[in-house]
Motif scaffolding. Structure first.
Motif, PDB file in Angstrom:
ATOM      1  N   ARG A  10     109.351  45.672  -5.208  1.00 17.07           N
ATOM      2  CA  ARG A  10     109.543  45.045  -7.132  1.00 17.07           C
ATOM      3  C   ARG A  10     110.312  44.078  -7.200  1.00 17.07           C
ATOM      4  N   ILE A  12     112.402  41.017 -10.160  1.00 14.34           N
ATOM      5  CA  ILE A  12     113.362  41.097 -10.817  1.00 14.34           C
ATOM      6  C   ILE A  12     112.838  39.750 -11.470  1.00 14.34           C
ATOM      7  N   LEU A  22     111.420  45.072 -14.701  1.00 18.66           N
ATOM      8  CA  LEU A  22     111.473  45.173 -13.202  1.00 18.66           C
ATOM      9  C   LEU A  22     110.357  45.742 -13.673  1.00 18.66           C
ATOM     10  N   SER A  50     108.803  57.854 -12.800  1.00 17.19           N
ATOM     11  CA  SER A  50     110.309  57.378 -13.124  1.00 17.19           C
ATOM     12  C   SER A  50     110.211  57.266 -14.140  1.00 17.19           C
ATOM     13  N   ILE A  87     124.252  45.849  -9.299  1.00 16.31           N
ATOM     14  CA  ILE A  87     124.019  47.198  -8.689  1.00 16.31           C
ATOM     15  C   ILE A  87     125.513  47.264  -7.288  1.00 16.31           C
ATOM     16  N   GLU A  91     122.852  52.492  -0.930  1.00 11.05           N
ATOM     17  CA  GLU A  91     121.517  53.509  -1.344  1.00 11.05           C
ATOM     18  C   GLU A  91     121.997  55.216  -0.987  1.00 11.05           C
ATOM     19  N   LYS A 137     122.397  49.012   2.513  1.00 11.05           N
ATOM     20  CA  LYS A 137     121.519  47.871   1.497  1.00 11.05           C
ATOM     21  C   LYS A 137     121.185  46.629   1.819  1.00 11.05           C
ATOM     22  N   GLU A 193     119.468  54.278  -6.739  1.00  4.35           N
ATOM     23  CA  GLU A 193     120.606  53.015  -6.820  1.00  4.35           C
ATOM     24  C   GLU A 193     121.288  53.296  -7.984  1.00  4.35           C
ATOM     25  N   ASP A 206     117.025  51.381 -10.706  1.00  2.00           N
ATOM     26  CA  ASP A 206     115.789  51.016 -10.327  1.00  2.00           C
ATOM     27  C   ASP A 206     114.714  52.604 -10.305  1.00  2.00           C
ATOM     28  N   GLU A 207     114.302  53.412  -9.329  1.00  5.48           N
ATOM     29  CA  GLU A 207     113.688  54.624  -9.496  1.00  5.48           C
ATOM     30  C   GLU A 207     114.126  55.780  -9.178  1.00  5.48           C
ATOM     31  N   SER A 213     110.627  56.969  -2.558  1.00  7.57           N
ATOM     32  CA  SER A 213     111.405  57.198  -2.803  1.00  7.57           C
ATOM     33  C   SER A 213     112.420  58.414  -2.351  1.00  7.57           C
TER      34      SER A 213
END
Length: 286
Positions: A10, A12, A22, A50, A87, A91, A137, A193, A206-207, A213
């Motif tokens: 991704r 941003i 995103l 998502s 963020i 993770e 992360k 996330e 995020d997703e 994922s």
């Protein structure tokens, strides 16, 4: 638009104060390294799936989505306009079955991220209850994510936030398992996330429950004691491992037949989970 961050998959961008775009690209990575070969439509599949999942779990936690329509025309289907959030540097992974790096860790120590498991478990076995197995992360190009114990998460973000992350991760996983099982899909494990908005609330970012994922298996094919038929990125990981690649830069080119099969599996998972044909998917289709 200003590019704020380029991730493995991704990108941003910023075009308004307090908001981001995103953008899910067609890039694909294995073992934290991006391959030079894109997977057509992958970014649209991840975005559409998502968005569907954000709706499915909206009663459990707020998310960062503002709009999938208020985006530049050239990015329609691949971009989501989101609130800018800070963020959390963890993770957040939930596991309900023994597979992947969890299986390797269990084979070495009988534990995953410091969580002790009973002896004698086989590949693909369902765990007695889902477990929280966070990891670091690591920025793109700076190495691989590493497993963290819960105590390490506490040391990094504090006891209150760590407890919230664990509860949210396991709660979201339970909802995803329930919804997917209704559609004949096992969610073996997945990662989330989280971020904090301007009011300090934890939000989902995020997703969510995508083939990038998550580890997806067909209920009808599940058979512990052997590798499972994957409908996620594991197929590509298995191919990459079979090439003899040392999992360092640069990643190998992906053959056309493997690209086509990855694309097919991603679209099939979108259709099975959502019940919608891909051509009719949000922002998706040919």
């Amino acid at each position: 638009m200003e590019l704020l961050h380029k991730g493995k998959v991704r990108d941003i961008y910023s075009d308004r104060p307090g908001e981001i775009l995103l953008v899910a690209s067609d890039r694909v990575s294995t073992f934290d390294i991006v391959h030079p070969t894109p997977i057509p439509d992958k970014g649209k599949v991840l975005t559409a799936l998502s968005l569907w999942w954000f709706d499915q779990v909206a009663d459990l936690i707020p998310n960062h989505v503002l709009s999938a329509d208020d985006v530049p025309a050239e990015l329609k289907g691949q971009a989501i306009r989101c609130r800018q959030v800070e963020i959390v540097p963890v993770e957040c992974i939930a596991r309900g079955y023994l597979a992947g790096t969890g299986l390797l860790s269990y084979g070495e120590s009988g534990t995953i991220s410091g969580v002790e498991l009973p002896p004698g478990l086989r590949e693909g076995d369902q765990l007695a209850e889902p477990i929280f197995t966070p990891s670091t992360k690591v920025p793109v190009g700076q190495g691989h994510d590493e497993a963290m114990t819960y105590d390490e998460v506490v040391a990094l973000v504090g006891a209150e936030t760590a407890a919230q992350l664990r509860a949210l991760t396991l709660g979201l996983y339970a909802r995803g398992v329930e919804r997917a099982r209704e559609r004949g899909v096992i969610v073996a494990d997945t990662k989330f996330e989280f971020g904090r908005d301007t009011d300090g609330r934890l939000v989902l970012a995020d997703e969510v429950f995508t083939p990038d994922s998550s580890r997806f298996w067909a209920v009808e094919d599940w058979e512990p004691g052997r590798p499972q038929h994957s409908m996620d990125k594991q197929y590509l990981r298995d191919w990459a491992s079979s090439t003899g690649w040392n999992k360092q830069e640069p990643a190998p080119e992906i053959p056309a037949d493997v690209v086509a099969e990855v694309r097919r599996r991603y679209i099939a998972m979108y259709e099975q989970l959502t019940g919608a044909r891909w051509e009719e998917g949000v922002g998706g289709g040919r």
